[in-house]
Every structure is written in structure tokens, then in C-alpha cells.
Design a protein around this motif. Sequence first.
Motif, PDB file in Angstrom:
ATOM      1  N   MET A   1     -16.713  32.445   6.809  1.00  0.00           N
ATOM      2  CA  MET A   1     -17.169  31.648   8.462  1.00  0.00           C
ATOM      3  C   MET A   1     -18.114  31.132   7.664  1.00  0.00           C
ATOM      4  N   VAL A   2     -19.026  29.903   8.151  1.00  0.00           N
ATOM      5  CA  VAL A   2     -20.120  29.447   8.299  1.00  0.00           C
ATOM      6  C   VAL A   2     -21.066  30.046   9.086  1.00  0.00           C
ATOM      7  N   GLU A   3     -21.807  30.086   8.353  1.00  0.00           N
ATOM      8  CA  GLU A   3     -22.734  30.641   8.855  1.00  0.00           C
ATOM      9  C   GLU A   3     -24.786  29.985   9.110  1.00  0.00           C
ATOM     10  N   HIS A   4     -25.190  29.602   9.915  1.00  0.00           N
ATOM     11  CA  HIS A   4     -26.259  28.961  10.061  1.00  0.00           C
ATOM     12  C   HIS A   4     -27.375  29.415   8.809  1.00  0.00           C
ATOM     13  N   ASP A   5     -27.484  30.744   9.237  1.00  0.00           N
ATOM     14  CA  ASP A   5     -28.748  30.821   7.744  1.00  0.00           C
ATOM     15  C   ASP A   5     -28.212  30.451   6.187  1.00  0.00           C
ATOM     16  N   GLU A   6     -26.168  30.761   6.628  1.00  0.00           N
ATOM     17  CA  GLU A   6     -26.296  30.439   4.924  1.00  0.00           C
ATOM     18  C   GLU A   6     -26.660  29.653   4.456  1.00  0.00           C
ATOM     19  N   VAL A   7     -26.315  28.228   5.472  1.00  0.00           N
ATOM     20  CA  VAL A   7     -26.085  26.791   5.179  1.00  0.00           C
ATOM     21  C   VAL A   7     -26.888  26.828   5.125  1.00  0.00           C
ATOM     22  N   ASN A   8     -28.731  27.206   5.210  1.00  0.00           N
ATOM     23  CA  ASN A   8     -29.657  26.911   5.650  1.00  0.00           C
ATOM     24  C   ASN A   8     -30.079  27.337   3.565  1.00  0.00           C
ATOM     25  N   ALA A   9     -29.578  28.144   3.675  1.00  0.00           N
ATOM     26  CA  ALA A   9     -29.823  28.751   2.202  1.00  0.00           C
ATOM     27  C   ALA A   9     -29.393  27.744   1.562  1.00  0.00           C
ATOM     28  N   LEU A  10     -27.760  27.172   1.489  1.00  0.00           N
ATOM     29  CA  LEU A  10     -27.733  26.484   0.380  1.00  0.00           C
ATOM     30  C   LEU A  10     -27.930  26.085   0.128  1.00  0.00           C
ATOM     31  N   ALA A  11     -28.428  24.817   1.098  1.00  0.00           N
ATOM     32  CA  ALA A  11     -29.534  23.562   1.185  1.00  0.00           C
ATOM     33  C   ALA A  11     -30.640  23.655   0.384  1.00  0.00           C
ATOM     34  N   GLN A  12     -31.400  25.051   0.549  1.00  0.00           N
ATOM     35  CA  GLN A  12     -32.149  24.973  -0.155  1.00  0.00           C
ATOM     36  C   GLN A  12     -31.603  25.136  -1.808  1.00  0.00           C
ATOM     37  N   LEU A  13     -30.454  25.609  -2.553  1.00  0.00           N
ATOM     38  CA  LEU A  13     -30.789  25.437  -3.652  1.00  0.00           C
ATOM     39  C   LEU A  13     -29.745  24.377  -4.053  1.00  0.00           C
ATOM     40  N   MET A  14     -29.286  23.908  -3.328  1.00  0.00           N
ATOM     41  CA  MET A  14     -28.786  22.647  -3.264  1.00  0.00           C
ATOM     42  C   MET A  14     -30.177  21.874  -4.611  1.00  0.00           C
ATOM     43  N   THR A  15     -31.321  21.322  -3.156  1.00  0.00           N
ATOM     44  CA  THR A  15     -32.357  20.170  -3.650  1.00  0.00           C
ATOM     45  C   THR A  15     -32.512  21.402  -5.058  1.00  0.00           C
ATOM     46  N   TRP A  16     -33.245  22.204  -5.776  1.00  0.00           N
ATOM     47  CA  TRP A  16     -33.436  23.161  -6.199  1.00  0.00           C
ATOM     48  C   TRP A  16     -32.862  23.121  -7.511  1.00  0.00           C
ATOM     49  N   LYS A  17     -31.017  22.857  -7.214  1.00  0.00           N
ATOM     50  CA  LYS A  17     -30.116  22.551  -8.622  1.00  0.00           C
ATOM     51  C   LYS A  17     -30.544  20.734  -9.201  1.00  0.00           C
ATOM     52  N   MET A  18     -29.967  20.248  -7.795  1.00  0.00           N
ATOM     53  CA  MET A  18     -30.869  18.570  -8.085  1.00  0.00           C
ATOM     54  C   MET A  18     -31.718  18.518  -8.685  1.00  0.00           C
ATOM     55  N   ALA A  19     -32.995  19.129  -8.431  1.00  0.00           N
ATOM     56  CA  ALA A  19     -34.506  18.955  -9.651  1.00  0.00           C
ATOM     57  C   ALA A  19     -34.254  19.415 -11.331  1.00  0.00           C
ATOM     58  N   VAL A  20     -33.721  21.257 -10.938  1.00  0.00           N
ATOM     59  CA  VAL A  20     -32.697  21.420 -11.925  1.00  0.00           C
ATOM     60  C   VAL A  20     -32.585  20.291 -13.046  1.00  0.00           C
ATOM     61  N   VAL A  21     -31.558  19.822 -13.162  1.00  0.00           N
ATOM     62  CA  VAL A  21     -30.566  18.772 -13.811  1.00  0.00           C
ATOM     63  C   VAL A  21     -30.964  17.330 -13.745  1.00  0.00           C
ATOM     64  N   ASN A  22     -31.644  17.154 -13.094  1.00  0.00           N
ATOM     65  CA  ASN A  22     -32.637  15.814 -12.846  1.00  0.00           C
ATOM     66  C   ASN A  22     -31.733  14.834 -12.389  1.00  0.00           C
ATOM     67  N   VAL A  23     -30.523  15.273 -11.258  1.00  0.00           N
ATOM     68  CA  VAL A  23     -29.738  14.173 -10.282  1.00  0.00           C
ATOM     69  C   VAL A  23     -29.966  13.756  -9.103  1.00  0.00           C
ATOM     70  N   PRO A  24     -30.268  12.541  -9.047  1.00  0.00           N
ATOM     71  CA  PRO A  24     -30.886  12.029  -7.395  1.00  0.00           C
ATOM     72  C   PRO A  24     -30.199  11.756  -6.322  1.00  0.00           C
ATOM     73  N   TYR A  25     -29.903  13.216  -6.273  1.00  0.00           N
ATOM     74  CA  TYR A  25     -29.449  13.688  -4.940  1.00  0.00           C
ATOM     75  C   TYR A  25     -30.411  14.440  -4.272  1.00  0.00           C
ATOM     76  N   GLY A  26     -30.267  14.933  -3.489  1.00  0.00           N
ATOM     77  CA  GLY A  26     -31.203  15.760  -2.368  1.00  0.00           C
ATOM     78  C   GLY A  26     -31.535  17.552  -2.624  1.00  0.00           C
ATOM     79  N   GLY A  27     -30.208  17.126  -1.913  1.00  0.00           N
ATOM     80  CA  GLY A  27     -29.599  18.894  -1.513  1.00  0.00           C
ATOM     81  C   GLY A  27     -29.491  18.850   0.218  1.00  0.00           C
ATOM     82  N   ALA A  28     -28.238  19.163   0.509  1.00  0.00           N
ATOM     83  CA  ALA A  28     -27.670  19.447   1.917  1.00  0.00           C
ATOM     84  C   ALA A  28     -27.028  20.080   2.267  1.00  0.00           C
TER      85      ALA A  28
END
Length: 258
Positions: free
Chosen positions: A1-28
Motif C-alpha cells: 500500500m502507498v504510504e504518505h511518508d514512503e512517497v515523500n522519502a522516495l521523491a527525495q531519493l529520486m531527486t538525489w538519484k537524478m543528480a548522481v547520474v546527471n539526468v535532467p529529471y527533478g525527482g518526484a
Amino acid sequence: MVEHDEVNALAQLMTWKMAVVNVPYGGANGGIRCSPKDFYVSELERLTRVFIQKIHDVIGVNIDVTASTVAWISDEYSKFHGYTPAIVKGKPIELGGSLGTEAATARGVVFATEALLADHGKSIKGLTFVIQGFGNVGSWVARLIHERGGKIIAVSDVTGAVKNPNGPDKVSSLIYIYQILNPIPKEDILFNQINMRTYVFKDISTNNGDVKAKFIIEAANSTTVPEADEILSKKGVVILPDIYANAGGVTASYFELV
């Protein structure tokens, strides 16, 4: 089940991941709170389409590209904004998807593992591996590791775990071999019943302090809780973080945008 805190955490992870591999997505991140296994495919399609109807004004190619393995999102979004294949990644090839997307995350995991091992004067060939999670990513990782001469001695998924200390002879027989040999409780895949060197995993908590691996590769998002990370670090276990290890999928997805 989707949880609010999990979604927030994954959004942060995606933001950092895009920066690590230099892909121009923002992360959400986002989702629908339901248990997909309890629905028919037709019901999941209707849920997805209504979801897009509600959010189509706040997503877009230059605003918030969605991540999904279905074409429903692209089709529904196009009803409001015209044909826009770049709105979603993971599409069928016929609808603008990228060749190699199916194996992209796993291939990135293996490339990252090779780089990590090289820093320690090692290579995949001759090492033993345990894989927790044997869906798309785990099964592809197994194939790619086997091709490079690594020995996969145990695998697990939500239904349980199996081990084969000798590893499979042929990659095509990998799943069959594990189905007929040595079933074990899936929790045991982490501990000292198995002498493992490198562990590709999905979930680890403070109860997993007895992990015997020398290297842990985070093939899924947010897999190590901070307490477990501290325990494993004190044991000298090298952990390759998810924002680098599993970024192959988003890297490949970028080519669907361009």
C-alpha cells in the motif's frame, strides 16, 4: 500500500538519484493507495486513467514525467494534451519505448557492482552472490552475473528462498534448478546459513545484523534502515547505495524523453 511518508522519502531519493547520474529529471513520486493484487487488470486500468484525469494539469514533459510500465497513462494524457509519448517511461517499443528498458535497471546494478569490485581489486567472476527479490530486476541481475562468471548460490522472493551452493550450470536453467533444490525460509537468505560474498538485496533491517556478505548492492530503493546501516558499517560491510546502484532504469528512461 502507498504510504504518505514512503512517497515523500522516495521523491527525495529520486531527486538525489537524478543528480548522481546527471539526468535532467527533478525527482518526484506518487501513487494510488490500493492493493493491485486485489484488482482485475481492467479495474487497474480504470483506476490509472481516472488518476491521470485528476492530475493531468500538473504533470507534463517539462513538469513531472511519470514512471509506469503501462501505456494507459500516455493514452489518457493524450486525450487532454495531444500525443505526448514522453509523458511516461516504460512504454512498449511500438509506442515510443526504449530498447533494453526491461533489463536496464539490472544492467545498471551489474555495471555498478563491477565498478565497486574493481575498486577493491576484485571482479564478478569467481565470487558468490545471493539475490533477495527475484522479479524483473533480480532475475536479470542473476542472468548478467552468471554470464560474467559469478556464482549465484541463493535467491528469494516473497514466497520463500532456495539455495544451491554449486550455482547453476546454465543460465537458462537457473530458475528451474532453484525450484527443485534446497528450499529454505526466506529470512535465512540473509544469515549465516549461507556463506555469501556479495548480496544484491531489497530489504534489510536491524534484525539483519548477522549478514555475512562482504558487499551489499542496493538494487531497490530505500532498502537499508539507518540503524542497520550503522551495524553493517561497523562490521566492515561495504554498501553500494541505491541512488547509484539502481539508477540504470532512469538513465535508460531518459532516452524515451529525448
